[in-house]
Motif scaffolding. Structure first.
Motif, short mmCIF file in Angstrom:
data_model
loop_
_atom_site.label_atom_id
_atom_site.label_comp_id
_atom_site.label_asym_id
_atom_site.label_seq_id
_atom_site.Cartn_x
_atom_site.Cartn_y
_atom_site.Cartn_z
N TRP A 181 1.00 -1.23 0.00
CA TRP A 181 -0.02 -0.12 0.16
C TRP A 181 0.92 1.23 -0.10
O TRP A 181 1.64 1.44 1.00
N PRO A 182 0.77 1.95 -1.03
CA PRO A 182 1.71 3.05 -1.43
C PRO A 182 1.83 4.22 -0.06
O PRO A 182 2.69 4.97 -0.02
N HIS A 183 0.53 4.20 0.49
CA HIS A 183 0.42 5.57 1.30
C HIS A 183 0.86 5.05 2.88
O HIS A 183 0.90 6.05 3.79
N MET A 184 1.34 3.82 3.01
CA MET A 184 1.82 3.39 4.24
C MET A 184 3.36 3.07 4.08
O MET A 184 3.76 2.67 3.03
N THR A 185 3.88 3.32 5.16
CA THR A 185 5.61 2.96 5.27
C THR A 185 5.47 1.55 5.49
O THR A 185 4.49 0.77 5.45
N ALA A 186 6.81 1.11 5.29
CA ALA A 186 7.20 -0.35 5.47
C ALA A 186 6.44 -0.71 6.83
O ALA A 186 5.77 -1.83 6.75
N LEU A 187 6.74 -0.09 7.98
CA LEU A 187 6.46 -0.41 9.15
C LEU A 187 4.72 -0.44 8.88
O LEU A 187 4.08 -1.08 9.80
N GLY A 188 4.13 0.57 8.56
CA GLY A 188 2.50 0.98 8.66
C GLY A 188 2.00 -0.20 7.77
O GLY A 188 0.89 -0.89 8.17
N ASN A 189 2.67 -0.83 6.61
CA ASN A 189 2.25 -1.83 5.92
C ASN A 189 2.12 -3.10 6.65
O ASN A 189 1.32 -4.03 6.63
N VAL A 190 2.96 -3.42 7.37
CA VAL A 190 3.39 -4.61 7.80
C VAL A 190 2.69 -4.76 9.54
O VAL A 190 2.09 -5.62 9.82
N SER A 191 2.34 -3.52 10.02
CA SER A 191 1.52 -3.51 11.16
C SER A 191 -0.01 -3.18 10.91
O SER A 191 -0.65 -3.40 11.86
N ALA A 192 -0.19 -2.94 9.68
CA ALA A 192 -1.81 -2.66 9.42
C ALA A 192 -2.65 -4.04 9.76
O ALA A 192 -3.95 -3.53 10.63
N ALA A 193 -2.44 -5.14 9.46
CA ALA A 193 -3.31 -5.99 9.71
C ALA A 193 -3.42 -6.39 11.42
O ALA A 193 -4.51 -6.75 11.78
N LEU A 194 -2.26 -6.09 12.00
CA LEU A 194 -2.42 -6.33 13.45
C LEU A 194 -3.12 -5.57 14.03
O LEU A 194 -3.91 -5.66 15.10
N ARG A 195 -3.14 -4.30 13.55
CA ARG A 195 -4.25 -3.15 14.12
C ARG A 195 -5.69 -3.43 13.89
O ARG A 195 -6.43 -3.51 14.62
N ARG A 196 -5.59 -3.55 12.38
CA ARG A 196 -7.34 -3.53 11.89
C ARG A 196 -7.87 -4.95 12.22
O ARG A 196 -9.01 -4.95 12.54
N VAL A 197 -6.98 -5.89 11.98
CA VAL A 197 -7.73 -7.54 12.00
C VAL A 197 -7.60 -7.93 13.32
O VAL A 197 -8.31 -8.33 14.05
N ARG A 198 -6.41 -7.71 14.02
CA ARG A 198 -5.99 -8.43 15.42
C ARG A 198 -6.55 -7.35 16.54
O ARG A 198 -6.48 -7.37 17.67
N ARG A 199 -6.68 -5.85 15.96
CA ARG A 199 -7.11 -4.95 16.99
C ARG A 199 -6.10 -4.66 18.27
O ARG A 199 -6.49 -4.37 19.32
N MET A 200 -4.77 -4.78 17.72
CA MET A 200 -3.72 -4.38 18.58
C MET A 200 -3.72 -2.82 18.78
O MET A 200 -3.81 -2.17 17.69
N SER A 201 -3.18 -2.38 19.80
CA SER A 201 -2.77 -0.85 19.90
C SER A 201 -1.52 -0.72 18.80
O SER A 201 -0.87 -1.53 18.40
N LYS A 202 -1.38 0.58 18.45
CA LYS A 202 -0.49 0.95 17.54
C LYS A 202 0.99 0.32 18.00
O LYS A 202 1.73 -0.21 17.20
N ALA A 203 1.21 0.76 19.16
CA ALA A 203 2.74 0.64 19.62
C ALA A 203 2.87 -0.91 19.88
O ALA A 203 3.92 -1.41 19.09
N GLU A 204 1.93 -1.77 20.25
CA GLU A 204 2.20 -3.21 20.13
C GLU A 204 2.33 -3.84 18.80
O GLU A 204 3.08 -4.50 18.59
#
Ligand code: ADP
Ligand code: MG
Lengths: 222, 263
Positions: B104-127
Motif C-alpha cells: 500500500w503506497p500510502h503506508m510506510t514499510a512499518l505501516g504496511n506490516v503493522s496494518a493487519a495487526l491493528r485492523r484485524v487483530r485490533r492491537m494498539s499501535k505500539a504493540e
C-alpha cells in the motif's frame, strides 16, 4: 455617474447574512453531495450488476439536464407528488442531488484507479470490506479525487446563485435586492463577484493544501 | 485430520467457456515447500489464487488445515458460499505474496506490516508496531521501517510484502512468482528470505520459474500444463532423465537455453 460602494456597504448586515447563507448552502450542499456520491459509487462497486446499471440512469439524467431546470422541477413540481419543500430545503436538496451525480462519477474513477492487487492483499489478511474502503481504497484514491472534487465544489458554489430564483436569501438575492432599492445594482454585483471569487480561491487553496499533505509518499524518493 | 496443510480435490475453474483448471487434485504436505511450475498460461496463478480464495473455483473443494475454504456443503449436499466470518477465519492461516508486491503506497514499510495487526487483530499501535518490527528484522529491513514503498528497491518491497504476510503468523505461505518482477540482481535477497522461511519449517507453495530454487529448496514439484496437473513428485524424480516429454519441452522452450541440462 461614478461607482458608489458606500450605499451598499451601509446595508452591511443584510449583505453579511446573504454571504453567510451562500457559504452555508455551499458547504452543506457540497458535503452532502460528496457523501451521497460516495455512497452511490460504493453501491455500484459492491451491489452487483443490476444495482450498477440501475444507478447509471439517474446519474445520466441529472448530468444531462440543467441545474436550474432540476431546481424548478423540485420546488414547483414537487408539490404535485406530495413533496412540498420550503425554499431552503428544496435548494439544498437540489444542490446535493445535482452534485452527487458528479461526485458518484469522481468516486467511481477513484475506485477504479486502485490496483485490484492492493485490495486482494488486504482481503488475504482478513480485512473486512469496510476496513478495506476506509484504510486502503479511500486513502489511495484521495490524490486522484481531490482535484475534480475541488472543481466540483467550485461549480456548486456558482450554482448556489440560482437558488435566488426560488427565493433562498443567499447573497445574489440580497445583493440584487439592495442594489435595486439603492440604485446601485452594478456596485452590488461587483461586490458579490468579488466574494464569489474569494471563496473560489479559498477552495482552491484548501484543495492544494490537502493534495500536498497527501502526496508526501508519492513525492518521497530514496 | 490428514498431515496435509492444503488439500485440493477435483478443482475446476472456468472463465466463461474456457476451462483454466481441469480437475486438479493436489496435496500440500505440512512443513514442506511445494513448487508449481509450468508454461505461462497453464493455470499456476489461478490455482494459487484459488488456494487464497481470490478466485472462486467453479467446482471441487479446497481444505486448509482440514477446514473447507470458501464453500461448504449443506445437509442436502448443495454447494454454498461460506459465511464471510468463517472465510476470514480460514484465510487467516494463509499468507499470500504477489508478483507485483501490492504494497500500500500510502503506508510506510512499518505501516504496511503493522496494518493487519491493528485492523484485524485490533492491537494498539505500539504493540502492532513492535510485532511488525520483528518481521521487518526477519527480512533484514528494520532500518527501512520508515520508508514508503516508492523509496524502496523492488527486492526490498517484496521483502516488506513477505513481512506483511508473516505478521499474522500464518501457517501457510503462498508465493506467486515472487521474483519475476525483479531485476536479476535483486532476486537473490528475496529467495534467501524464502530459504530462511523454508528452513524454519514453514509450509510454502511457490509458483516459480526459478528452476534452481525449485530443485534445491522444493520438497515436491508439480507440473501444470494447459490447466492439467501432469504430475507431482520429488525434485530428484522430476528432473531425472528420461523426463516427461512436456517437461522436457518446457525446460527447453520457456527457460534459458540449456536450463534443462543444468538441473
Ligand atoms: N480473470 C480472468 N478472466 C479470464 N481468463 C483468465 C483470467 N485469469 C486468468 N485467465 C486465463 O487463465 C489461463 C491461466 O492463467 P494463469 O493462471 O494466470 O496462468 P499462469 O499463472 O500459469 O501463467 C490463461 O489462459 C489466462 O488467460
Ligand atoms: Mg502467473
Amino acid at each position: 455617474m461614478g461607482f458608489d460602494f458606500n450605499v451598499i456597504l451601509s446595508k452591511q448586515d443584510a449583505l453579511v447574512s446573504g454571504i453567510a447563507m451562500t457559504v452555508f448552502v455551499w458547504v452543506v450542499g457540497t458535503l452532502a453531495a460528496a457523501l451521497i456520491g460516495f455512497i452511490v459509487a460504493t453501491a455500484r462497486r459492491y451491489g452487483g450488476v443490476i444495482v450498477d446499471k440501475a444507478l447509471t440512469v439517474p446519474i445520466e439524467v441529472i448530468r444531462g439536464t440543467p441545474f436550474l431546470v432540476q431546481l424548478f422541477l423540485l420546488y414547483f413540481g414537487g408539490p404535485y407528488i406530495g413533496l412540498s419543500l420550503d425554499a431552503l430545503p428544496a435548494g439544498l436538496l437540489a444542490l446535493s442531488i445535482y452534485g452527487a451525480a458528479y461526485f458518484a462519477e469522481i468516486f467511481r474513477a477513484g475506485y477504479q484507479s486502485v490496483p485490484p492487487g492492493h485490495v486482494e492483499a488486504a482481503e488475504c489478511l482478513g480485512f473486512t470490506r469496510i476496513q478495506i474502503i476506509r484504510n486502503i481504497l479511500l486513502p489511495e484514491m484521495a490524490l486522484l479525487v481531490i482535484p475534480p472534487s475541488v472543481n466540483m465544489a467550485i461549480i456548486l458554489l456558482k450554482e448556489t446563485a440560482l437558488l435566488s430564483l426560488i427565493t433562498v436569501p443567499e447573497m445574489t438575492m440580497t445583493a440584487s435586492a439592495i442594489g435595486s432599492q439603492e440604485y446601485a445594482f452594478v456596485e452590488a454585483m461587483v461586490l458579490i463577484a468579488l466574494v464569489y471569487w474569494v471563496l473560489v480561491e479559498l477552495a482552491g487553496v484548501l484543495g492544494r493544501f490537502a493534495e500536498k499533505k497527501l502526496s508526501r509518499y508519492r513525492l518521497a524518493k530514496a | 485430520m490428514s498431515d496435509n496443510a492444503i488439500s485440493v480435490q477435483h478443482l475446476v475453474k472456468r472463465f466463461g467457456e474456457t476451462t483454466v483448471l481441469d480437475d486438479i487434485s493436489l496435496e500440500i504436505p505440512r512443513g514442506q515447500v511445494s513448487c508449481l511450475i509450468g508454461p505461462s498460461g497453464s493455470g499456476k496463478s489461478t490455482l494459487l489464487r484459488c488456494m487464497a480464495f481470490l478466485e472462486e473455483a467453479t467446482d471441487g473443494s479446497i481444505f486448509i488445515e482440514g477446514a473447507p475454504l470458501g464453500f461448504v456443503y449443506d445437509g442436502a449436499g448443495k454447494r454454498q458460499r461460506q459465511s464471510a466470518t468463517d472465510l476470514r477465519k480460514v484465510r487467516s492461516q494463509i499468507g499470500m505474496v504477489f508478483q507485483q508486491f501490492n504494497l500500500w503506497p500510502h503506508m510506510t514499510a512499518l505501516g504496511n506490516v503493522s496494518a493487519a495487526l491493528r485492523r484485524v487483530r485490533r492491537m494498539s499501535k505500539a504493540e502492532a508496531e513492535e510485532k511488525a518490527m520483528v518481521q521487518l528484522r526477519k527480512v533484514g529491513l528494520e532500518n527501512r521501517a520508515g520508508h514508503y514503498p516508492s523509496q524502496l528497491s523492488g527486492g526490498q518491497q517484496q521483502r516488506v510484502a513477505i513481512a506483511r504476510s508473516l505478521a499474522l503468523e500464518p501457517k501457510i505461505m503462498l508465493f506467486d512468482e515472487p521474483t519475476s518482477a525483479l531485476d536479476p540482481e535483486l532476486t537473490g535477497e528475496v529467495l534467501n528470505v524464502m530459504r530462511g522461511l523454508a528452513s524454519e519449517g514453514m509450509t510454502m507453495v511457490v509458483v516459480t520459474h526459478e528452476i534452481g530454487f525449485a530443485a534445491t529448496v522444493g520438497n515436491q514439484i508439480s507440473f501444470l500444463d494447459q490447466g492439467k496437473l501432469l504430475f507431482t513428485d520429488a525434485p530428484s524424480k522430476v528432473f531425472a532423465k528420461p523426463r516427461h516429454p512436456r517437461l522436457e519441452q518446457f525446460l527447453d522452450t520457456y527457460l534459458d537455453r540449456g536450463a534443462s541440462t543444468l538441473v
